[in-house]
Enzyme design. Sequence first.
Site, PDB file in Angstrom:
ATOM      1  N   ALA A 432       0.834  -1.192   0.000  1.00  0.00           N
ATOM      2  CA  ALA A 432       0.000   0.000   0.000  1.00  0.00           C
ATOM      3  C   ALA A 432       0.866   1.238   0.000  1.00  0.00           C
ATOM      4  O   ALA A 432       2.002   1.221   0.462  1.00  0.00           O
ATOM      5  CB  ALA A 432      -0.922   0.008   1.223  1.00  0.00           C
ATOM      6  N   CYS A 433       0.335   2.333  -0.552  1.00  0.00           N
ATOM      7  CA  CYS A 433       0.937   3.642  -0.363  1.00  0.00           C
ATOM      8  C   CYS A 433      -0.071   4.485   0.406  1.00  0.00           C
ATOM      9  O   CYS A 433      -0.877   3.946   1.153  1.00  0.00           O
ATOM     10  CB  CYS A 433       1.354   4.273  -1.687  1.00  0.00           C
ATOM     11  SG  CYS A 433      -0.013   4.621  -2.791  1.00  0.00           S
ATOM     12  N   ILE A 434      -0.073   5.765   0.246  1.00  0.00           N
ATOM     13  CA  ILE A 434      -0.902   6.625   1.081  1.00  0.00           C
ATOM     14  C   ILE A 434      -2.386   6.340   0.905  1.00  0.00           C
ATOM     15  O   ILE A 434      -3.137   6.260   1.873  1.00  0.00           O
ATOM     16  CB  ILE A 434      -0.610   8.102   0.777  1.00  0.00           C
ATOM     17  CG1 ILE A 434       0.839   8.422   1.155  1.00  0.00           C
ATOM     18  CG2 ILE A 434      -1.545   9.030   1.554  1.00  0.00           C
ATOM     19  CD1 ILE A 434       1.283   9.804   0.737  1.00  0.00           C
TER      20      ILE A 434
END
Length: 487
Positions: A432-434
């Site tokens: 995941a990122c932000i």
Amino acid sequence: MNVLGYMQKIGRSLMVPVAVLPAAAILMGVGYWIDPNGWGVDSQIAAFLIKSGAAVINNMALLFAVGVTYGMSKDKDGAAALSGLVGWLVITTLLSPEAIEEITGEVAHAAFSQIKNQFLGVLVGIISAELYNKFSTVELNNALSFFSGRRLVPIVVSIVMMGVSFILMVIWPIIFNGLQTFGEMISGMGDIGAGLYGFFNRLLIPVGLHHALNSVFWFDVAGINDIPNFLGGQETIEKFAQQGKVAYGTVGMYQAGFFPIMMFGLPGAALAIYTTAKSENKKKVGSIMLAASLASFFTGVTEPIEFSFMLVAPLLYVVHSILTGLSVFIAANMQWMAGFGFSAGLVDLILSSQNPLAKQWYMLILQGFAFFAVYYFVFLTLIKAFNLKTPGREKIQPKSPAVKKANNDGSQLANSYVLALGGKDNLEVIDACITRLRLTLKNRSIIKEADLKALGAMGVVKLGEKNLQVIIGPQAESIANKMKALK
């Protein structure tokens, strides 16, 4: 793995070192607020805070090496980060001007005085991560068993980096000159170059490759280094003066124009989407758009709004990219400057307002009011004229029985995402990122997009044959961690 999928992997790993920038921005921002005139000279507390933030900014290249290695490692183990650190120390020591002169017996090229940069940090991170993924499970014979597995990786990284260093002794001056020429070309375009960057920054978001573009303009990949330079404040002013350059009114030009878009433009688009929604859907759409607008205004997290129309109405997204480029161009042309450590929201605007490099930052707010009106009326007109199926105007699809409500800790929501993605056996990589899940699947054809949307996903992006991004907002990392636990 295909090229696009691999670039996605690099892109998400870049968020690991970038995630430390808000800490530096807060420390330095508060320091500038305490001592807005002396910038640390007249206040010991301000000096303490500014220097603490500078400790992060001045070592971004090292953070890239460690962070990218960790982010691209298969199991996110601390040993991977250690391997990246070892790789960085070996290569920067061997490529220092002193070492070059001692090894070659010749005066080192000027390029080697700039060897500690983010470009090299990313390169070290990629190589170290690949070596970690390959050798972290290798078992040696009994006599050498202590050095098996993860303990083997730093040794392998050290040896490989020695070879890489010798190659770079030859080609680094060429690479450096190329990057410098590119940076000078873009910088030489001034406000037009800034506007083009703003346009492509938004245009690459659907595939998640904007992080790679950002590194060129925001960090020291091609000599532009806009974010660290802005956060550097007085140090940057003095550094530029020594080079015969003017920092005030130029540093921040690749950041400032994003404030009117993120704080005002996109909320204007959200209001247009709410206005054009069917009456029976207005309450639901209104709550979603309000939450997304507040996130965009205060923190600069824009993807919840952008993905609400990006895939269902690509025309609006192209217009959004053009307007972003226009905003960045206007701010650069008028020399209205502000910067950020995380993103172009109200928090960063306030923190940067006392930075000695901030110039007429309040004009960005007036520019923002204008862009709010432009976004609202342009989006309203286009949605109605082309009958675009933005949220609240689309056909309602029935939810699958597999879609369940989340319980308090979110584990049921995570489980529902896993089911919609084809089950835990279909998930090869969960990251995941932000705001988005970044996934690699065994079989992408069995996912249930309707279920993902019903669970709250604002968009689904397919890359290559097996890679998938699911945009779900700031809770993406939390859900990803719970999905990993279910595996």
